[in-house]
Design an enzyme around this catalytic site. Structure first.
Site, PDB file in Angstrom:
ATOM      1  N   ARG A   1      26.828  43.737  40.596  1.00  0.00           N
ATOM      2  CA  ARG A   1      25.211  42.880  40.879  1.00  0.00           C
ATOM      3  C   ARG A   1      24.545  43.668  42.020  1.00  0.00           C
ATOM      4  O   ARG A   1      23.916  43.860  42.654  1.00  0.00           O
ATOM      5  CB  ARG A   1      25.431  41.898  41.498  1.00  0.00           C
ATOM      6  CG  ARG A   1      25.950  40.568  39.551  1.00  0.00           C
ATOM      7  CD  ARG A   1      25.953  39.607  40.729  1.00  0.00           C
ATOM      8  NE  ARG A   1      27.403  38.591  41.781  1.00  0.00           N
ATOM      9  CZ  ARG A   1      28.054  38.407  41.934  1.00  0.00           C
ATOM     10  NH1 ARG A   1      27.421  37.190  41.954  1.00  0.00           N
ATOM     11  NH2 ARG A   1      29.517  38.562  42.656  1.00  0.00           N
TER      12      ARG A   1
ATOM     13  N   ASP B   1      24.005  40.724  36.837  1.00  0.00           N
ATOM     14  CA  ASP B   1      24.209  39.101  37.209  1.00  0.00           C
ATOM     15  C   ASP B   1      24.192  38.529  36.419  1.00  0.00           C
ATOM     16  O   ASP B   1      23.454  38.699  35.387  1.00  0.00           O
ATOM     17  CB  ASP B   1      23.203  38.860  38.008  1.00  0.00           C
ATOM     18  CG  ASP B   1      23.648  37.734  39.371  1.00  0.00           C
ATOM     19  OD1 ASP B   1      24.768  36.872  38.012  1.00  0.00           O
ATOM     20  OD2 ASP B   1      23.331  37.311  39.216  1.00  0.00           O
ATOM     21  N   VAL B   2      25.928  38.601  35.502  1.00  0.00           N
ATOM     22  CA  VAL B   2      25.900  38.202  34.357  1.00  0.00           C
ATOM     23  C   VAL B   2      25.158  35.672  34.843  1.00  0.00           C
ATOM     24  O   VAL B   2      25.603  35.527  33.123  1.00  0.00           O
ATOM     25  CB  VAL B   2      27.145  37.546  34.065  1.00  0.00           C
ATOM     26  CG1 VAL B   2      27.486  39.299  33.454  1.00  0.00           C
ATOM     27  CG2 VAL B   2      28.127  36.871  34.733  1.00  0.00           C
TER      28      VAL B   2
ATOM     29  N   ASN C   1      34.357  41.887  32.028  1.00  0.00           N
ATOM     30  CA  ASN C   1      35.730  41.754  32.917  1.00  0.00           C
ATOM     31  C   ASN C   1      34.936  40.620  33.817  1.00  0.00           C
ATOM     32  O   ASN C   1      35.842  40.002  35.240  1.00  0.00           O
ATOM     33  CB  ASN C   1      35.408  43.108  33.633  1.00  0.00           C
ATOM     34  CG  ASN C   1      36.669  43.195  35.010  1.00  0.00           C
ATOM     35  OD1 ASN C   1      37.443  42.743  34.848  1.00  0.00           O
ATOM     36  ND2 ASN C   1      36.102  42.813  35.502  1.00  0.00           N
TER      37      ASN C   1
ATOM     38  N   TYR D   1      39.232  27.572  37.690  1.00  0.00           N
ATOM     39  CA  TYR D   1      40.070  29.317  37.769  1.00  0.00           C
ATOM     40  C   TYR D   1      40.410  29.275  35.695  1.00  0.00           C
ATOM     41  O   TYR D   1      40.224  29.666  34.394  1.00  0.00           O
ATOM     42  CB  TYR D   1      40.003  30.271  38.952  1.00  0.00           C
ATOM     43  CG  TYR D   1      40.586  31.017  37.886  1.00  0.00           C
ATOM     44  CD1 TYR D   1      39.420  32.242  38.022  1.00  0.00           C
ATOM     45  CD2 TYR D   1      41.649  31.653  37.692  1.00  0.00           C
ATOM     46  CE1 TYR D   1      40.058  33.430  37.523  1.00  0.00           C
ATOM     47  CE2 TYR D   1      41.790  33.260  37.066  1.00  0.00           C
ATOM     48  CZ  TYR D   1      41.215  34.359  37.424  1.00  0.00           C
ATOM     49  OH  TYR D   1      41.331  35.161  36.371  1.00  0.00           O
TER      50      TYR D   1
ATOM     51  N   LYS E   1      39.472  29.940  32.471  1.00  0.00           N
ATOM     52  CA  LYS E   1      40.009  31.354  30.638  1.00  0.00           C
ATOM     53  C   LYS E   1      40.640  29.890  30.031  1.00  0.00           C
ATOM     54  O   LYS E   1      40.708  31.105  29.037  1.00  0.00           O
ATOM     55  CB  LYS E   1      41.100  31.755  31.893  1.00  0.00           C
ATOM     56  CG  LYS E   1      40.895  32.190  33.486  1.00  0.00           C
ATOM     57  CD  LYS E   1      39.597  33.476  32.551  1.00  0.00           C
ATOM     58  CE  LYS E   1      39.510  34.342  33.401  1.00  0.00           C
ATOM     59  NZ  LYS E   1      38.235  35.561  33.347  1.00  0.00           N
TER      60      LYS E   1
ATOM     61  N   THR F   1      44.245  42.279  43.211  1.00  0.00           N
ATOM     62  CA  THR F   1      42.931  42.367  43.798  1.00  0.00           C
ATOM     63  C   THR F   1      42.345  41.640  44.201  1.00  0.00           C
ATOM     64  O   THR F   1      42.988  40.618  44.769  1.00  0.00           O
ATOM     65  CB  THR F   1      42.341  42.090  42.216  1.00  0.00           C
ATOM     66  OG1 THR F   1      42.037  40.834  41.923  1.00  0.00           O
ATOM     67  CG2 THR F   1      42.791  42.658  41.149  1.00  0.00           C
TER      68      THR F   1
END
Length: 241
Positions: free
Chosen positions: A36, A61-62, A88, A164, A168, A199
């Site tokens: 993005r 931008d997904v 990803n 989150y 998944k 990360t």
């Protein structure tokens, strides 16, 4: 289609996504760097090119239909097609995040990126993937989404953000459904877990490097034509659903 393998990696401007792009680029592939943020995207492309990768930026931008449609048009025009899609891009929604305290808006935002975003991007790229000789789709998941591991006595997955984690699990279920619907095609579709990687997604608390975290995606993106499909894998092998 070009003789050179063409891949799109979403969220490729940093972290695991960048290392996936770098690893696939090192194989001589042409890499679309989906992201993005223009500045971060341009910086990533420049860094990849300096390392010898044939990389190009893909504004993406997904969570936005128009952005994803434009990305598909850009790839078709710039690269002539697509062989590999690595979904990803993801967000955590912030912490702490327990089922009893998480805001519904946070859950919606996480699912919009981590699940609906995958649907949006995958469906937009499918026409090109269908035209590839060896198409692959890799959905970057996580073992925290494994219901089997979550319910196994003695296994502590840690204080994983509830939205989150559920996203998944949702993504893994979606992977299976894509495999079923596309069973009459040559597209290999799998979920991959990068492990607990340091990360900015987790405040750099992980124990693995982004390069190590990228390894499973690179392996699944480069599967032979008789490779597995409809699986959930990490570096050690199969992850239980």
């Amino acid at each position: 289609m070009s003789e050179r393998t063409i891949a799109l990696v979403t969220g490729a401007n940093k972290g695991i996504g960048y290392e996936i792009a770098a690893g696939l680029g090192a194989l001589g592939w042409r890499i679309g760097v989906g992201a993005r943020d223009q500045q971060r995207r341009d910086t990533a492309v420049e860094k990849l090119r300096a390392a010898g990768t044939d990389a190009f930026g893909v504004p993406l931008d997904v969570t936005d239909d128009a952005s994803v449609a434009a990305a598909a048009e850009l790839i078709a025009g710039h690269a002539g097609g697509l062989d590999v899609l690595v979904n990803n891009a993801a967000i955590t929604g912030g912490v702490p995040q327990t089922p009893t305290t998480v805001e519904p808006a946070t859950v919606r935002a996480v699912v919009e990126t981590n699940v609906i975003g995958v649907i949006r991007v995958t469906n937009a790229m499918l026409p090109m993937l269908r035209g590839s000789a060896s198409p692959r789709i890799v959905n970057m998941s996580s073992s925290v989404g494994s219901l089997a591991l979550q319910t196994t006595p003695g296994i502590d997955m840690g204080p994983v953000p509830a939205a989150y984690l559920a996203s998944k699990t949702f993504l893994n279920a979606l992977t299976i459904q894509y495999v079923k619907e596309l069973s009459d095609t040559n597209i290999l579709i799998n979920s991959g877990c990068p492990g607990f990687t340091a990360t900015d997604l987790n405040g750099f608390q992980g124990v693995r490097t982004p390069q190590q975290g990228a390894a499973i995606a690179i392996r699944l993106a480069t599967l032979p034509d008789d490779g597995p499909t409809g699986g959930f894998f990490d570096d050690a092998g199969t992850v239980p659903w």
